[in-house]
Structure formats: structure tokens, C-alpha cells
Design an enzyme around this catalytic site. Structure first.
Site, mmCIF file in Angstrom:
data_model
loop_
_atom_site.group_PDB
_atom_site.id
_atom_site.type_symbol
_atom_site.label_atom_id
_atom_site.label_comp_id
_atom_site.label_asym_id
_atom_site.label_seq_id
_atom_site.Cartn_x
_atom_site.Cartn_y
_atom_site.Cartn_z
ATOM 1 C CB SER A 1 42.099 85.519 -167.669
ATOM 2 O OG SER A 1 40.885 84.837 -167.946
ATOM 3 C CG ASP A 2 38.501 90.497 -164.882
ATOM 4 O OD1 ASP A 2 37.431 89.872 -164.767
ATOM 5 O OD2 ASP A 2 38.644 91.657 -164.441
ATOM 6 C CD1 TRP A 3 33.403 85.708 -166.431
ATOM 7 C CD2 TRP A 3 35.220 85.722 -165.158
ATOM 8 N NE1 TRP A 3 33.279 84.685 -165.503
ATOM 9 C CE2 TRP A 3 34.378 84.669 -164.712
ATOM 10 C CE3 TRP A 3 36.439 85.912 -164.509
ATOM 11 C CZ2 TRP A 3 34.708 83.825 -163.654
ATOM 12 C CZ3 TRP A 3 36.773 85.081 -163.451
ATOM 13 C CH2 TRP A 3 35.918 84.053 -163.037
#
Length: 850
Positions: A266-268
Site C-alpha cells: 500500500s501507499d503509506w
């Protein structure tokens, strides 16, 4: 014009079905059998198809608890399993450079795309891979391959332009370079992440056809051609479903259709669920386990919303990446070049990449190149002339050194030429640090500095955990926190007085990651509150010499990374007059204007397509004083030029050129090399002319891509809208001639060869980029007028000729068919067009398919 009839070719490789307006189950039910996994990337680490004995053996030895711990990050790392010798994956931001201490700052990706030189980009990627290893990291969070749908996009500088074919070629080279050095590349942000406004929640409404023809190709090429080891899913929603829990996106398209066997992270902070995200195809939650915690995953297994087979797959994919990098126990490490930061080789690659990305837009009267022997005095003007700028957010790199345009020209011209410098206007980005001598703690006017009080939590409640005197405010924490505070969710309050040494009007600025606020004499002056990367906000105030003003600064940190700088500058009202004077007395003026991380950054979209501040007025003033003025536009995205362009004899679009920018610019201005860059985006005359004008940034939590396939030059060319400069455009210091054009079938697989003779008819060594576009002559009304399908950069000596052949695969003539959810090529006529930009295609030939 010639016409050639071609025999049928084999059916094109199956493409993904992703009717995002439909439920995933409906889409999945119409899938043909998945294609066999692809095993590409012979020149670097790649994933091995399906089961790997070492990976399977380690997976079988892991306990359930160890598996659960592996699928959530710890900031920028995974956990690893020391018991079995399984190392952690250690990640760092790119794409411009390794964002971990000082590192080489390469040109922005849009500048790499402007080179139209995949071989050079692969060398840049390899340099990034070596520097990533030198920092002790194994995963580079790059490249970004989202297309530039709109010129306002805050992260446009991070991507490879507006065309899917160009983005695919540049991305695959970048990835191959990075992974050839034993580092995993991470292609991002999957998918349809084309704006920063409401980026965490906005729902993109886009057609299946546009997805497959425009927004998916670079990702697909990264997987199937470059063998990318990791994919990062984006923040936004697609058809109402978050990308990181979208089964049609992650499971059906990426993993089943394209055969991706690597790691999906995932993106952060982009994860919003446990079972839904894991079941959809998310393998690793970053930066921590808010949803993929041991407790929540246990619950999902217990209630059967997540099955153990899927958990094993999540872990297996992480082990596959480690295996591809030769990091698992018992593996023999790859033979790699030495891991170094900023060696001479990287400086040379950087300089070449910077100058190959420079695009010469205008050169009236052959003003360029400048003849150094004819110069006695040169004026270097502009707020960007003495600095090296870049975009902000996670692409912001701390360079090992900087060569500004002013530095580069002074070095190249030497002592025989006087080089005057005039900024022309004040730049808030270059504030001076407020010194301790201007600060005093509360009630102690004879001491220096501010009182700092530290709090757990972000609302300054309760008693501070500690307090101390700090001399000034200028610090950053990539990870971690001040002693006595938790890793995240903490705050600091600074109090005291501010006293100016000289009377005048000052700019005060706070640059912070995350939120900051400044009060002066009880009045809120600077409000930079919110969760964001390093962001600068300023305010102006009158200060009298020796008069103390009560000062309070509040700062808070939410998650990962922290920083705060307090700067000021007394405003000089004579800057414009100084610029006029410098230009008036010079043999030639070079004015460097553009954006900084304040205008172009992750987390924000650009508020205007005009140059920021008073730069347009500065341009007008300098152009009025000196007819031999070269304008250098240092931005990562298009700006409107109509107000000053007619008066400017020479214009260069330089993008964000990296730390060697000054040397590269001097090389081109003085004719050491000829410019050869081409525009990877269309430069519009007006924002109203752009295809997304009516649908950006959206409303009601969603944005509609009603332009469908007519994005970028496809819109301008199809609708006959005149741009300021077209996609693919760029001048050189020479003149090229194209002759003996031919289009012929080349093999039984349906490939087509486009050939011509290219001659450098000028007097200087230079490079030209041949571009091939395909026009579907019989297609439906929704097809673009033409689409880029091949290009080749060719450098020739003066007078030299060369036969150049470009290859068109069968897919170059295909379109995505909604009935079959596949790419098909219809029968009939296709026109192949060859030239040097999307608006300069004089050589044309028609093919006919039965």
C-alpha cells in the site's frame, strides 16, 4: 503516399478485463484462462515463475505468528524473521534520488522522459540502484508512471509525461536499471492517481477502455517486460472502491491477467480494511499494521473472511522478492558493481541526463548558442538562477552538492566574461534562518533562543514531558523523534520573543512536516497546520529595529518524518530595478524562472498555470531592456507563456534539472552540446483549452474522466486545438532531413518496419528524435486522431546520414474492445505517420489489413 496490404497476424496477447463500474465477480466470470507467468528481465533480478523451492521451504517453516508479522511494515521496513535468516526489506523513497540523507539528485522524471532516450534512463536507474544499496536499502519506491492528465497535477514532475507509450518505454528502462543493481523497483501508484486534490479519498470515474488504452500500459509493461518486483497501490478510489482493496484492480488485472508474482504494497496510509484489502490482493500494509495487525488478521482468519491460503500467498510474494534479490539464506549474492553515492560516474550520467532533457522551444535569429568569445558581460537574472530547485514531498532529495545556473555559467565563461547576478524578485523558498541573536526565551531578554516544551499527543494537553532552550529552529527527522517522545503523534511549543536588527518589512516563514503555526504579539500570522510533507507558508510583517515581539510557534507530528524551519528575510524593494540595470548593460541576458517545491509537490495541486509570484512582470521588464534575452523555464509541468513569449527570442524548457543543472544548462547555452529534448507533454495556450478543463478536480468526492481517450495531445490533435507547443516538439542547433521513407511488413508475426534515411544537414553534431504515430482511418468516432507508437533518438555528426528502422508491433494497430474485453485490430486502413513531433508528420503511408 504509399498503400500496403498486410495479411492477418496472430491474435494479440490477452489483456485484462476490468469493468470497474461492474462488480468484480461479474468481471471475473468473463475472464479467459490466465496467461502463463512471464519471466522477463534477463539483465537483472526478477521473479521466478510460481513455486521456488527455497521460498516454499521457508514458508513451510514459518509459524502463523511470524507470517502475520511479515505482512505489515515498521516505518520503511518489513520485519524479517531472524530465526530463519529471512532479512527485512528496507525501503527508501526515489524517484529523483535516494531520500535518505545526502544523495545524488537526478533530473526529475519528466526531464528523463523529455530525453526520449531509454538507454540513458536505464543508466540513471542503475545509478539509483547503486546509491540505494550504498544506503543499506533493498527497495526503491519508484518509478511513478501515472500520466499527466492535467497540467495542474502536483506530482506531474515525478511522472513520465502524458503518453502511455513514452511512459512505458522510459519506465521499463528505469526499472531494468534499478533492478540490475540488486534493488527492487516499485512501480506506482496503481492506479489512476492523477491529482493530489482529495487524493486520499477521491473516486475516479473512468471508462474501461480509457483504463486499458491510456492508464494501464505503463504498469503492464513494468510487470510483463521489465519484471518489476513490487507494485504500490494508490490512495484514491476507483468507481467507489479504494485502490488498495479493489479486487478487479489487484487480483483480476495485476495478478491474474498480467501474471504479476511480486509484492503489492500500500501507499503509506492507503489501507482501509483488513479482510477486504487482503482478499483483494494487497500483500503488505505500509507503513505499519493499522489494519494488518496480528490481532485483526487473527480475527479475519477466525471468522473466515480471510483464508490461510491467501495469507500464505502474501508471505510467499515477499519471499519471492527477497529471492529475486538473492537475499535469502543459502543464496549466492549477485555480482554487482560497487555501491556508491555520488561517484564521478554518477555525476557524468546526471549531467548528460539533465542536458538531454532540456527542450529548446524557440531560437529566433539563431541567438543560441552564445559565442563565448563575443561576450564581455552577461546578466544572469531570476529567482531560480542562483539555486537548484526540485519538486517537493517524497521526491524531495537532499543533494550532495548543487550547481546552479549562475554557478555553471560563471565556471564555463571564466574570468574573461563579467557575469552579473540579479534575482529580480524575492523568493520565499530561500529565507534565511532566524538566528539565535534575534530570539530570546520568555522573561529573559538577555539570553538567546526559544523555550521548547515537548508533549505526547498533538493537542498540547497535560504537562509537557520536558523543556529546554533551543538556539534556532532548523531540523528534520526522517524517522524517529526527540528523546522522551513516542515515534509518532507528538508536539512541541516554542515561546519567546523575536527582535529584528533592522527596521523594515519582513517575510516570516514556517517550513514543516507536518503542521505548524506562528503567532506574533498574539496574532496568528502563519497557519501551516495539517498533515503534509515539508511545506512552506509565509506572511509579511513590519518590524522595527530593537523592538521585541512576543512569539509562539506550535508544531505537531502525525506519522513518519518530521521537520521544522523558521526563516525570515527583509524585503528589498529595489530588486526589479537591479534586474533591469543588469539586463541593460549585458551582451546577453539569461533569465531563469519557474516553480519550487512550494508550487509542485506531493499533497497539493498547482493553484495556477502562471509563473508564481511576480516572475511574469520580471520577464516583461528584462525582455524590454535586452533583445538578446534567453528565457529558461525551470518547472516540472506546463506554464502559460502567451503574455511574454512573443517578446522572447529564445526559450528553453529545462524542467527540474537535478544537481548538475547548472553545468548542463551552460553546456547547451554555449553550444558545447546541441539541445535534443522533446516535450513529453503538450504546452497549452490556455487552461480552458485542456481536455480535463471541465472535470478537474471534480466535485462531490469524485472526478469524471469524461475526456475518455482524448487526453493530452490526443485531444489537441483530434479537436484541432492549437497548443503553444505540441507534444514531441523540440529544436536543435542543427537541421535534419528525412528521406526514403518506407513502411513494410517485417515478419510473420505481424510486425511492421518503418524505415527512413536521416541526415544531419547542419553544421553541428546533434540528435533528432524520430517519432511514429498511427492513425486509425476507419475506426469509431471515439478514436484519437493519432497515437505515438514508436520513437528513436539518433545522434549524428554534421553531414552524417544513417538508415533508421523503427518497429511497430501488432499491438500498435489495436484498440481495446468492450465486447471481448481484449485488444483487437479491426480490418481496414491505418495510416503510419513519421516526423519530429505530433504536429510535424510529413511522411505518411497507408496500411490495409483484411
Amino acid at each position: 503516399m504509399q498503400t500496403t496490404a498486410l495479411m492477418p497476424s496472430p491474435r494479440f496477447a490477452s489483456a485484462a478485463c476490468l469493468a470497474l463500474s461492474l462488480c468484480p465477480a461479474a468481471c471475473s466470470s468473463s475472464f479467459p484462462a490466465p496467461p502463463p507467468p512471464v519471466a522477463p528481465c534477463s539483465d537483472g533480478p526478477c521473479l521466478k515463475p510460481s513455486h521456488v523451492p527455497l521460498v516454499d521451504s521457508l514458508l513451510a517453516q514459518l509459524t502463523l505468528e511470524e507470517k502475520l508479522l511479515l505482512v505489515a511494515g515498521t516505518g520503511f521496513d518489513t520485519r524479517g524473521v531472524e530465526r530463519l535468516g529471512i532479512p527485512k526489506l528496507s525501503m527508501t523513497d526515489g524517484p529523483v534520488g535516494v531520500r535518505n540523507g545526502a544523495a545524488t539528485a537526478f533530473p526529475a522524471p519528466v526531464a528523463l522522459a523529455a530525453s526520449f532516450d531509454p538507454e540513458l534512463v536505464q543508466r540513471v536507474g542503475a545509478a539509483l540502484g547503486r546509491e540505494t544499496r550504498a544506503k543499506g536499502k533493498s527497495v526503491l519506491l519508484a518509478p511513478c508512471v501515472n500520466l499527466q492528465r492535467t497540467p495542474q497535477g502536483g506530482r506531474n514532475f515525478e511522472s513520465f509525461g502524458e503518453d502511455p507509450w513514452l511512459a512505458s518505454r522510459i519506465a521499463t528502462s528505469y526499472i531494468r536499471g534499478v533492478q540490475s543493481e540488486g534493488v527492487a523497483a516499485t512501480v506506482k501508484h496503481f492506479a489512476i492517481n492523477n491529482q493530489e486534490t482529495e487524493r486520499m479519498t477521491v473516486s475516479v470515474e473512468v471508462s474501461e477502455r480509457a483504463l486499458h488504452e491510456l492508464y494501464f500500459p505503463a504498469f503492464k509493461a513494468a510487470v510483463q517486460e521489465a519484471g518489476v518486483l513490487a507494485v504500490m497501490c494508490s490512495y484514491n478510489r476507483i468507481g467507489g472502491t479504494y485502490a488498495c482493496e479493489h479486487p478487479g484492480l489487484l487480483g483480476d488485472t495485476l495478478k491474474q491477467r498480467w501474471g504479476f508474482e511480486g509484492l503489492v504494497m500500500s501507499d503509506w496510509g492507503a489501507t482501509h480494511s483488513t479482510a477486504a484489502a487482503a482478499s483483494a490482493g494487497l500483500d503488505l500494509e505500509m507503513p505499519t499494521g493499522e489494519y494488518f495487525s496480528v490481532e485483526k488478521l487473527h480475527s479475519a482468519l477466525d471468522d473466515h473472511s480471510l483464508n490461510l491460503q491467501r495469507l500464505d500467498d502474501m508471505v510467499r510474494r515477499q519471499l519471492r522478492v527477497l529471492h529475486g534479490l538473492h537475499l535469502l539464506p543459502g543464496q549466492t549474492p549477485s555480482r554487482l558493481s560497487p555501491a556508491q553515492v555520488d561517484p564521478p560516474e554518477h555525476r557524468a550520467i546526471n549531467r548528460q541526463a539533465s542536458r538531454e532533457g532540456l527542450v529548446l522551444l524557440k531560437n529566433t535569429g539563431s541567438l543560441l548558442p552564445l559565442e563565448a568569445k563575443q561576450l564581455k558581460r552577461v546578466a544572469v537574472i531570476g529567482p531560480r538562477a542562483a539555486y537548484v530547485e526540485g519538486g517537493g514531498g517524497s521526491a524531495l532529495v537532499k543533494p550532495t552538492y548543487r550547481v546552479s545556473p549562475l554557478d555553471g555559467l560563471r565556471e564555463a565563461l571564466g574570468s574573461s566574461v563579467v557575469v552579473d547576478y540579479a534575482p529580480g524578485e524575492f523568493s520565499a523558498e530561500h529565507l534565511d534562518l532566524v538566528p539565535a541573536t534575534a530570539l530570546a526565551p520568555p522573561g529573559k531578554p538577555t539570553e538567546q533562543g526559544l523555550l521548547a516544551q515537548y508533549y505526547t499527543g498533538i493537542d498540547f494537553s497535560g504537562t509537557s514531558v520536558k523543556s529546554e532552550l533551543v538556539s534556532s529552529l532548523d531540523w528534520r527527522w526522517d524517522l524517529g523523534s526527540p528523546d522522551g517522545l513516542p515515534a509518532d503523534q507528538w508536539s512541541i511549543r516554542f515561546t519567546g520573543t523575536l527582535t529584528a536588527p533592522t527596521t523594515g518589512r519582513y517575510i516570516l516563514g514556517l517550513n514543516s512536516d507536518d503542521g505548524s503555526r506562528l503567532w506574533l504579539d498574539g496574532k496568528l500570522l502563519v497557519d501551516n497546520w495539517g498533515g503534509h510533507p515539508m511545506t512552506l507558508k509565509t506572511a509579511e510583517v513590519e518590524l522595527k529595529a530593537g523592538v521585541p515581539h512576543e512569539l509562539r510557534i506550535d508544531y505537531y507530528e502525525t506519522i513518519l518524518g518530521a521537520g521544522l524551519s523558521f526563516g525570515w528575510q527583509r524585503i528589498d524593494n529595489n530588486l526589479l530595478d537591479q534586474a533591469r540595470k543588469a539586463a541593460r548593460s549585458a551582451d546577453a541576458s539569461i533569465i531563469v524562472v519557474g516553480d519550487t517545491e512550494r508550487e509542485e509537490s506531493e499533497g497539493i495541486d498547482r493553484s495556477s498555470l502562471l509563473l508564481p509570484g511576480n516572475q511574469e512582470a520580471l520577464l516583461q521588464a528584462v525582455l524590454a531592456e535586452n533583445p538578446r534575452t534567453i528565457v529558461v523555464v525551470a518547472t516540472g509541468a506546463p506554464v502559460l507563456m502567451g503574455a511574454w513569449l512573443p517578446k522572447a527570442p529564445a526559450v528553453i524548457q529545462s524542467w527540474f534539472g537535478g544537481q548538475e543543472f547548472g553545468h548542463a544548462l551552460a553546456d547547451v547555452l554555449l553550444g558545447t552540446v546541441s539541445p535534443s529534448g522533446k516535450l513529453p507533454v503538450t504546452l497549452p495556450k490556455r487552461w480552458e483549452d485542456c481536455p480535463a478543463f471541465d472535470n478537474f478536480p471534480g466535485s462531490g468526492g469524485s472526478v469524471r474522466y469524461d475526456e475518455e481517450l482524448l487526453m493530452g495531445y490526443r485531444f489537441f490533435d483530434t479537436r484541432k486545438v492549437e497548443p503553444e507547443y505540441p507534444f514531441g516538439f523540440g529544436l536543435t542547433y542543427s537541421r535534419f532531413e528525412i528521406s526514403d521513407f518506407s513502411v513494410l511488413p517485417s515478419d510473420t508475426e505481424g510486425n511492421v518496419s518503418v524505415s527512413c534515411s536521416l541526415r544531419n544537414a547542419g553544421s553541428k553534431r546533434a540528435a533528432e528524435v524520430l517519432q511514429v504515430y498511427v492513425h486509425d482511418a476507419q475506426s469509431d468516432r471515439h478514436r484519437p486522431e493519432q497515437e505515438l507508437k514508436a520513437f528513436a533518438r539518433q545522434e549524428l555528426e554534421a553531414g552524417e546520414s544513417k538508415r533508421v528502422t523503427l518497429r511497430l508491433a501488432p499491438s500498435a494497430f489495436a484498440r481495446y474492445d468492450l465486447a471481448s474485453h481484449d485488444f483487437v485490430r479491426g480490418a481496414g486502413a491505418y495510416e503510419v505517420r513519421l516526423g519530429t513531433s505530433s504536429r510535424e508528420l510529413p511522411h505518411r503511408s497507408t496500411l490495409r489489413f483484411p
